[in-house]
Scaffold this motif. Structure first.
Motif, PDB file in Angstrom:
ATOM      1  N   ALA A  19       0.843  -1.202   0.000  1.00 15.38           N
ATOM      2  CA  ALA A  19       0.000   0.000   0.000  1.00 15.38           C
ATOM      3  C   ALA A  19       0.876   1.249   0.000  1.00 15.38           C
ATOM      4  N   ARG A  20       1.914   1.244   0.821  1.00 14.87           N
ATOM      5  CA  ARG A  20       2.822   2.388   0.880  1.00 14.87           C
ATOM      6  C   ARG A  20       3.578   2.562  -0.434  1.00 14.87           C
ATOM      7  N   GLU A  21       4.008   1.452  -1.035  1.00 15.61           N
ATOM      8  CA  GLU A  21       4.697   1.515  -2.327  1.00 15.61           C
ATOM      9  C   GLU A  21       3.792   2.100  -3.410  1.00 15.61           C
ATOM     10  N   LEU A  22       2.542   1.663  -3.434  1.00 18.62           N
ATOM     11  CA  LEU A  22       1.576   2.168  -4.403  1.00 18.62           C
ATOM     12  C   LEU A  22       1.373   3.677  -4.212  1.00 18.62           C
ATOM     13  N   ALA A  23       1.236   4.106  -2.965  1.00 16.78           N
ATOM     14  CA  ALA A  23       1.057   5.524  -2.662  1.00 16.78           C
ATOM     15  C   ALA A  23       2.272   6.333  -3.105  1.00 16.78           C
ATOM     16  N   ALA A  24       3.456   5.865  -2.755  1.00 10.96           N
ATOM     17  CA  ALA A  24       4.683   6.582  -3.107  1.00 10.96           C
ATOM     18  C   ALA A  24       4.884   6.646  -4.614  1.00 10.96           C
ATOM     19  N   ALA A  25       4.578   5.573  -5.307  1.00  7.69           N
ATOM     20  CA  ALA A  25       4.731   5.548  -6.766  1.00  7.69           C
ATOM     21  C   ALA A  25       3.800   6.557  -7.428  1.00  7.69           C
ATOM     22  N   ALA A  26       2.576   6.649  -6.964  1.00  9.07           N
ATOM     23  CA  ALA A  26       1.622   7.607  -7.535  1.00  9.07           C
ATOM     24  C   ALA A  26       2.081   9.042  -7.300  1.00  9.07           C
ATOM     25  N   VAL A  27       2.635   9.321  -6.114  1.00 11.96           N
ATOM     26  CA  VAL A  27       3.130  10.664  -5.820  1.00 11.96           C
ATOM     27  C   VAL A  27       4.383  10.948  -6.644  1.00 11.96           C
TER      28      VAL A  27
END
Length: 106
Positions: A19-27
């Motif tokens: 979840a954190r990886e997905l969030a960071a990638a989108a940002v």
């Protein structure tokens, strides 16, 4: 300030790290200005049965114009067969914050 040019796109994941990886990638890709990741307990119907379990909710702040691109980005990188991706329009917000979201997304 009333403005419908922005939205919060939400997804969930069963793994905090992912979840954190997905969030960071989108940002990083400037599809979202920021994202919050937090634990939730989900109850849902899947494969004809009521199930429940721990998940991590990701709320991504973005411009409405980026909704399709961000949705495709999340679906492509998600491990769920049918990931939740729901957009909720921002109907009001502080001008400074919304200006910041606009400036941080491409």
């Amino acid at each position: 300030m009333t403005n419908r040019e922005f939205l919060v796109l939400t997804t969930t994941h069963d793994d905090e790290g992912r979840a954190r990886e997905l969030a960071a990638a989108a940002v990083r890709e400037r599809l979202a200005a920021c994202a919050q990741v937090y634990p939730v307990h989900s109850v849902y119907r899947w494969d004809g049965e009521v199930q429940e379990g721990a998940e991590w909710r990701v709320d991504l702040k973005t411009r409405a114009a980026l909704a399709e691109r961000l949705t495709a980005f999340l679906v492509e990188r998600h491990s769920y067969r049918t990931p939740e991706v729901i957009g909720v329009p921002v109907v009001t917000g502080s001008a400074g914050y919304l200006d910041w979201v606009a400036a941080e997304t491409a």
